[in-house]
Design a protein around this motif. Structure first.
Motif, PDB file in Angstrom:
ATOM      1  N   ARG A 115     -18.807   8.736  30.681  1.00 50.17           N
ATOM      2  CA  ARG A 115     -18.340   9.064  32.022  1.00 50.17           C
ATOM      3  C   ARG A 115     -18.924  10.360  32.575  1.00 50.17           C
ATOM      4  O   ARG A 115     -18.770  10.655  33.755  1.00 50.17           O
ATOM      5  CB  ARG A 115     -16.813   9.153  32.023  1.00 50.17           C
ATOM      6  N   THR A 116     -19.604  11.132  31.736  1.00 47.24           N
ATOM      7  CA  THR A 116     -20.098  12.433  32.189  1.00 47.24           C
ATOM      8  C   THR A 116     -21.597  12.644  31.997  1.00 47.24           C
ATOM      9  O   THR A 116     -22.207  13.417  32.729  1.00 47.24           O
ATOM     10  CB  THR A 116     -19.362  13.568  31.444  1.00 47.24           C
ATOM     11  N   ILE A 117     -22.202  11.968  31.037  1.00 52.90           N
ATOM     12  CA  ILE A 117     -23.606  12.198  30.696  1.00 52.90           C
ATOM     13  C   ILE A 117     -24.432  10.951  30.989  1.00 52.90           C
ATOM     14  O   ILE A 117     -24.076   9.843  30.572  1.00 52.90           O
ATOM     15  CB  ILE A 117     -23.767  12.596  29.208  1.00 52.90           C
ATOM     16  N   VAL A 118     -25.541  11.129  31.698  1.00 51.02           N
ATOM     17  CA  VAL A 118     -26.448  10.011  31.976  1.00 51.02           C
ATOM     18  C   VAL A 118     -27.036   9.508  30.656  1.00 51.02           C
ATOM     19  O   VAL A 118     -27.554  10.303  29.864  1.00 51.02           O
ATOM     20  CB  VAL A 118     -27.580  10.452  32.926  1.00 51.02           C
ATOM     21  N   PRO A 119     -26.952   8.218  30.383  1.00 45.22           N
ATOM     22  CA  PRO A 119     -27.416   7.705  29.083  1.00 45.22           C
ATOM     23  C   PRO A 119     -28.928   7.756  28.937  1.00 45.22           C
ATOM     24  O   PRO A 119     -29.658   7.678  29.936  1.00 45.22           O
ATOM     25  CB  PRO A 119     -26.907   6.261  29.074  1.00 45.22           C
ATOM     26  N   PRO A 120     -29.414   7.869  27.706  1.00 45.22           N
ATOM     27  CA  PRO A 120     -30.862   7.881  27.470  1.00 45.22           C
ATOM     28  C   PRO A 120     -31.421   6.460  27.419  1.00 45.22           C
ATOM     29  O   PRO A 120     -30.679   5.493  27.240  1.00 45.22           O
ATOM     30  CB  PRO A 120     -30.967   8.543  26.090  1.00 45.22           C
ATOM     31  N   CYS A 134     -28.210   3.144  27.501  1.00 45.36           N
ATOM     32  CA  CYS A 134     -26.852   3.174  26.972  1.00 45.36           C
ATOM     33  C   CYS A 134     -26.728   4.200  25.846  1.00 45.36           C
ATOM     34  O   CYS A 134     -27.662   4.376  25.055  1.00 45.36           O
ATOM     35  CB  CYS A 134     -26.485   1.784  26.450  1.00 45.36           C
ATOM     36  N   HIS A 135     -25.574   4.872  25.788  1.00 46.60           N
ATOM     37  CA  HIS A 135     -25.305   5.815  24.697  1.00 46.60           C
ATOM     38  C   HIS A 135     -25.046   5.084  23.382  1.00 46.60           C
ATOM     39  O   HIS A 135     -25.375   5.600  22.311  1.00 46.60           O
ATOM     40  CB  HIS A 135     -24.074   6.675  25.028  1.00 46.60           C
TER      41      HIS A 135
END
Length: 326
Positions: A297-302, A313-314
């Motif tokens: 919800r806070t970090i853009v996935p790699p 996706c994380h």
């Protein structure tokens, strides 16, 4: 050398409430003769990306890319005249709504021959013969008589056959089919798909098939790109995607296929694709993902490795390394 190479393609629309990025950093590579599928819900940027390539977006749209090349030719630096030699002749598109795409003021024959007049050196009689031949190739009954028909006099299936005839008139090297079976009944859908695949094989052309139907992708494509909210969330060969999806969105799309249902209520994906005013922080899929946590919800996935379907996706699913270790 790839037939088509798009790298970091983005499309931004200027709206009354500010800029809206409808396509965000899309990468597409198509090899000669390949069938590539692009899937995703409405609003995921599938059609807009291809319209950006074709140069068919309104002036409010800004198209940018680090690379946009066709057969090694840089389409970003081409003049309008050079680009028109490619678009419509070497790259052709079948649009989503055939009835809306045909001009109601002109006959079917006029519109097919207009494409031939713009992109070939055929004389008037040769264009007439070629128009009849094209309608025969797409299975149109009484092709000579249909040339004098207006679009409103044709059924949806016939209109789509006319669109296919127009798109393939100059034997393009790349055909973009934008949901070619939308609004057609099931029997006609199967006929149109069989026709497209037959033409693709007979002419050796590459095809980009845009659809929201995973079943169609399973039957036709070799590779598939999954898009969500303007981003590519997964890229995989079809042969592995259906057995081992790596992004939760891809897995949810596959679970919603009736043929894969194990009985009971058919699974659905809650919520809708985010628009301009409700795009979440972090992963764009997190409000609809059952596995989302605070990191999502806070970090853009790699972007993951090719072994993980280049999933955005994380926590990618079906990790081959984890399976091997187990």
């Amino acid at each position: 050398m790839a037939l088509l190479s798009l790298h970091n393609l983005s499309v931004t629309f200027e709206t009354a409430s500010g800029p809206f990025k409808a396509v965000d950093g899309v990468d597409i590579t198509v090899e000669p003769g390949e069938v590539l599928g692009i899937v995703g819900e409405s609003g995921s940027g599938k059609s807009v990306a291809m319209l950006g390539l074709m140069g068919l977006l309104p002036p409010t749209a800004t198209v940018t890319a680090d690379e946009m090349s066709f057969e090694g030719r840089d389409m970003r630096t081409m003049s309008g005249r050079e680009r028109r030699k490619i678009i419509g002749r070497e790259i052709a598109m079948i649009f989503q709504e055939p009835v809306a795409s045909l001009n109601p003021c002109f006959t079917v024959g006029f519109q097919i021959k207009e494409a031939l007049r713009a992109h070939t050196d055929l004389d008037r009689k040769a264009r007439q013969r070629r128009a009849v031949e094209l309608l025969e190739l797409v299975g149109m009954p009484e092709p000579e008589r249909r040339l004098s028909a207006f679009p409103h006099q044709l059924s949806g299936g016939m209109s789509q056959r006319v669109m296919i005839a127009m798109a393939t008139a100059c034997n393009p090297k790349l055909l973009i089919a934008d949901e070619p079976t939308t609004a057609l009944d099931v029997t006609i859908q199967a006929q149109i798909l069989d026709l497209l695949l037959s033409l693709q094989k007979d002419h050796g052309m590459a095809m980009i098939l845009i659809t929201h139907d995973m079943g169609v992708i399973a039957e036709t494509a070799e590779r598939v790109i999954v898009q969500y909210a303007g981003q590519q969330v997964e890229r995989q060969p079809v042969s592995t995607l259906f057995d081992a999806p790596h992004h939760p969105y891809t897995s949810a799309l596959l679970s919603a296929i009736p043929e894969r249902s194990t009985g009971g209520r058919l699974p659905t994906i809650p919520g809708v694709v985010p628009g301009q005013g409700d795009r979440p922080d972090g992963c764009l899929f997190n409000p609809r993902c059952p596995k989302a946590d605070d990191r999502c919800r806070t970090i853009v996935p790699p972007r993951q490795s090719p072994a993980l379907g280049e999933a955005l996706c994380h926590y990618p699913m079906n990790d081959p390394a984890s399976v091997s270790a187990a």
